[in-house]
Design an enzyme around this catalytic site. Structure first.
Site, PDB file in Angstrom:
ATOM      1  N   ASP A   1       7.316  -7.941  -0.316  1.00  0.00           N
ATOM      2  CA  ASP A   1       6.095  -8.121   0.474  1.00  0.00           C
ATOM      3  C   ASP A   1       6.417  -8.524   1.913  1.00  0.00           C
ATOM      4  O   ASP A   1       7.455  -9.135   2.176  1.00  0.00           O
ATOM      5  CB  ASP A   1       5.217  -9.193  -0.196  1.00  0.00           C
ATOM      6  CG  ASP A   1       3.777  -9.125   0.274  1.00  0.00           C
ATOM      7  OD1 ASP A   1       3.365  -8.068   0.810  1.00  0.00           O
ATOM      8  OD2 ASP A   1       3.056 -10.124   0.114  1.00  0.00           O
TER       9      ASP A   1
ATOM     10  N   ASN B   1      -2.878  -0.382  -3.887  1.00  0.00           N
ATOM     11  CA  ASN B   1      -2.474  -0.045  -2.517  1.00  0.00           C
ATOM     12  C   ASN B   1      -3.114   1.245  -1.983  1.00  0.00           C
ATOM     13  O   ASN B   1      -3.054   1.515  -0.777  1.00  0.00           O
ATOM     14  CB  ASN B   1      -0.944   0.040  -2.405  1.00  0.00           C
ATOM     15  CG  ASN B   1      -0.254  -1.316  -2.433  1.00  0.00           C
ATOM     16  OD1 ASN B   1       0.880  -1.447  -2.904  1.00  0.00           O
ATOM     17  ND2 ASN B   1      -0.908  -2.350  -1.923  1.00  0.00           N
TER      18      ASN B   1
HETATM   19  C1  IPE Z   1       2.063  -6.233  -3.823  1.00  0.00           C
HETATM   20  O1  IPE Z   1       1.883  -6.543  -2.499  1.00  0.00           O
HETATM   21  C2  IPE Z   1       2.399  -4.773  -3.954  1.00  0.00           C
HETATM   22  C3  IPE Z   1       3.700  -4.351  -3.468  1.00  0.00           C
HETATM   23  C4  IPE Z   1       4.620  -5.129  -2.953  1.00  0.00           C
HETATM   24  C5  IPE Z   1       3.973  -2.936  -3.593  1.00  0.00           C
HETATM   25  P1  IPE Z   1       0.441  -6.532  -1.805  1.00  0.00           P
HETATM   26  O2  IPE Z   1       0.663  -6.880  -0.386  1.00  0.00           O
HETATM   27  O3  IPE Z   1      -0.241  -5.253  -2.091  1.00  0.00           O
HETATM   28  O4  IPE Z   1      -0.310  -7.690  -2.607  1.00  0.00           O
HETATM   29  P2  IPE Z   1      -1.520  -8.616  -2.165  1.00  0.00           P
HETATM   30  O5  IPE Z   1      -2.605  -7.702  -1.662  1.00  0.00           O
HETATM   31  O6  IPE Z   1      -1.023  -9.513  -1.083  1.00  0.00           O
HETATM   32  O7  IPE Z   1      -1.875  -9.365  -3.392  1.00  0.00           O
HETATM   33  C1  IPE Z   2       4.791  -4.708   1.144  1.00  0.00           C
HETATM   34  O1  IPE Z   2       4.431  -5.064   2.435  1.00  0.00           O
HETATM   35  C2  IPE Z   2       4.820  -3.210   0.933  1.00  0.00           C
HETATM   36  C3  IPE Z   2       3.673  -2.685   0.181  1.00  0.00           C
HETATM   37  C4  IPE Z   2       2.729  -3.398  -0.357  1.00  0.00           C
HETATM   38  C5  IPE Z   2       3.599  -1.259   0.022  1.00  0.00           C
HETATM   39  P1  IPE Z   2       2.933  -5.146   2.905  1.00  0.00           P
HETATM   40  O2  IPE Z   2       2.539  -3.817   3.454  1.00  0.00           O
HETATM   41  O3  IPE Z   2       2.056  -5.670   1.839  1.00  0.00           O
HETATM   42  O4  IPE Z   2       3.036  -6.191   4.095  1.00  0.00           O
HETATM   43  P2  IPE Z   2       2.017  -7.350   4.437  1.00  0.00           P
HETATM   44  O5  IPE Z   2       1.839  -8.161   3.183  1.00  0.00           O
HETATM   45  O6  IPE Z   2       0.759  -6.704   4.877  1.00  0.00           O
HETATM   46  O7  IPE Z   2       2.685  -8.119   5.528  1.00  0.00           O
HETATM   47 MG    MG Z   3       1.452  -7.521   1.289  1.00  0.00          MG
END
Ligand code: IPE
Ligand code: IPE
Ligand code: MG
Length: 239
Positions: A16, A64
């Site tokens: 994340d 996502n």
């Molecule tokens: C979890 O991260 C999904 C992945 C790392 C692929 P998200 O960024 O989607 O999760 P939330 O929205 O913070 O819970």
């Molecule tokens: C994790 O990084 C990757 C995916 C969830 C695909 P994020 O895209 O969730 O990054 P933040 O949480 O918005 O910083």
């Molecule tokens: Mg995230």
């Protein structure tokens, strides 16, 4: 008492913070995803060298899809690029790659690239690398329950005698051990629908480091923390 460091057999990672990493640098979120994709390849090698046998990473959740179309497209293109370009490297490093999640919703050509990489690496006996794409723990359990209902209906399975093993055997992770250690980067302390069934007794490790900044040293730190945990599984620790 052996003082030797235990290496978890199965490490799962919620990668994340790509977006926040990019934003902090005045870059588009997609730049964070590109850097994140490079980091995962490096961490796979590091995990392998450290003796980790199974590495499972959360690349794209069932939730996502709600993100802007351009971001979803970038993530899918990065996954496509990985599937198409990593055959040689996986052969060289003896890596067995598998995708978990509902791949039927992915573009046809991406599904084909996944199937090809899985097939080419299926017999490799080194680290097992699972990539979770269009993965959600609840969706995975729902798909398993539907299969079980179908089998019960057709009489090949007795609903009355159903066991936990019967359920586990119908999850995407059916031939993997449960994760020993779950790492989540970038500060959030939640599971976000990842490996809900499988993490029943996983040790959780949270770090503020954003995924694009994650390094071998950070992985070492997580394993050190893991070594200070006392796993009890609901029982008592015997001296
Ligand atoms: C979890 O991260 C999904 C992945 C790392 C692929 P998200 O960024 O989607 O999760 P939330 O929205 O913070 O819970
Ligand atoms: C994790 O990084 C990757 C995916 C969830 C695909 P994020 O895209 O969730 O990054 P933040 O949480 O918005 O910083
Ligand atoms: Mg995230």
């Amino acid at each position: 008492m052996g003082e030797e460091r235990k290496i978890p057999a199965h490490v799962a990672i919620i990668m994340d913070g790509n977006g926040r990493w990019a934003k902090k640098r005045g870059l588009p979120r997609t730049a964070g995803h590109k850097k994140g994709a490079e980091v995962v390849e490096q961490i796979l090698e590091d995990a392998d060298h450290m003796g980790i046998r199974y590495l499972t990473v959360y690349a794209f959740s069932t939730e996502n899809w709600q993100r802007p179309a351009l971001e979803v497209k970038t993530l899918m293109n990065l996954l496509r690029a990985y599937m198409r370009s990593s055959q040689e490297k996986c052969a060289k490093n003896n890596v067995c790659v598998r995708v978990i999640g509902d791949r039927s919703a992915l573009d046809e050509d991406l599904q084909e690239a996944i199937a090809e990489l899985e097939e080419k690496t299926a017999k490799n006996t080194g680290i097992h690398f699972q990539i979770a794409i269009n993965y959600g723990g609840r969706d995975e359990i729902l798909r398993a329950v539907k299969r079980i209902a179908g089998e019960a209906e057709s009489g090949t399975l007795s609903a009355r005698n159903l066991t936990q093993e019967d359920i586990a055997a119908r999850l995407d992770t059916h031939d993997l051990p449960d994760p020993d250690l779950l790492i989540r980067t970038c500060g959030e302390q939640r599971i976000s629908n990842f490996l809900l069934w499988q993490c029943a007794y996983a040790e959780f490790y949270f770090t503020d480091v954003a995924w694009p900044d994650f390094t071998k040293e950070e992985l070492e730190r997580a394993i050190d923390a893991y070594n200070h945990r006392e796993r009890r599984y609901g029982g008592l620790v015997t001296e």
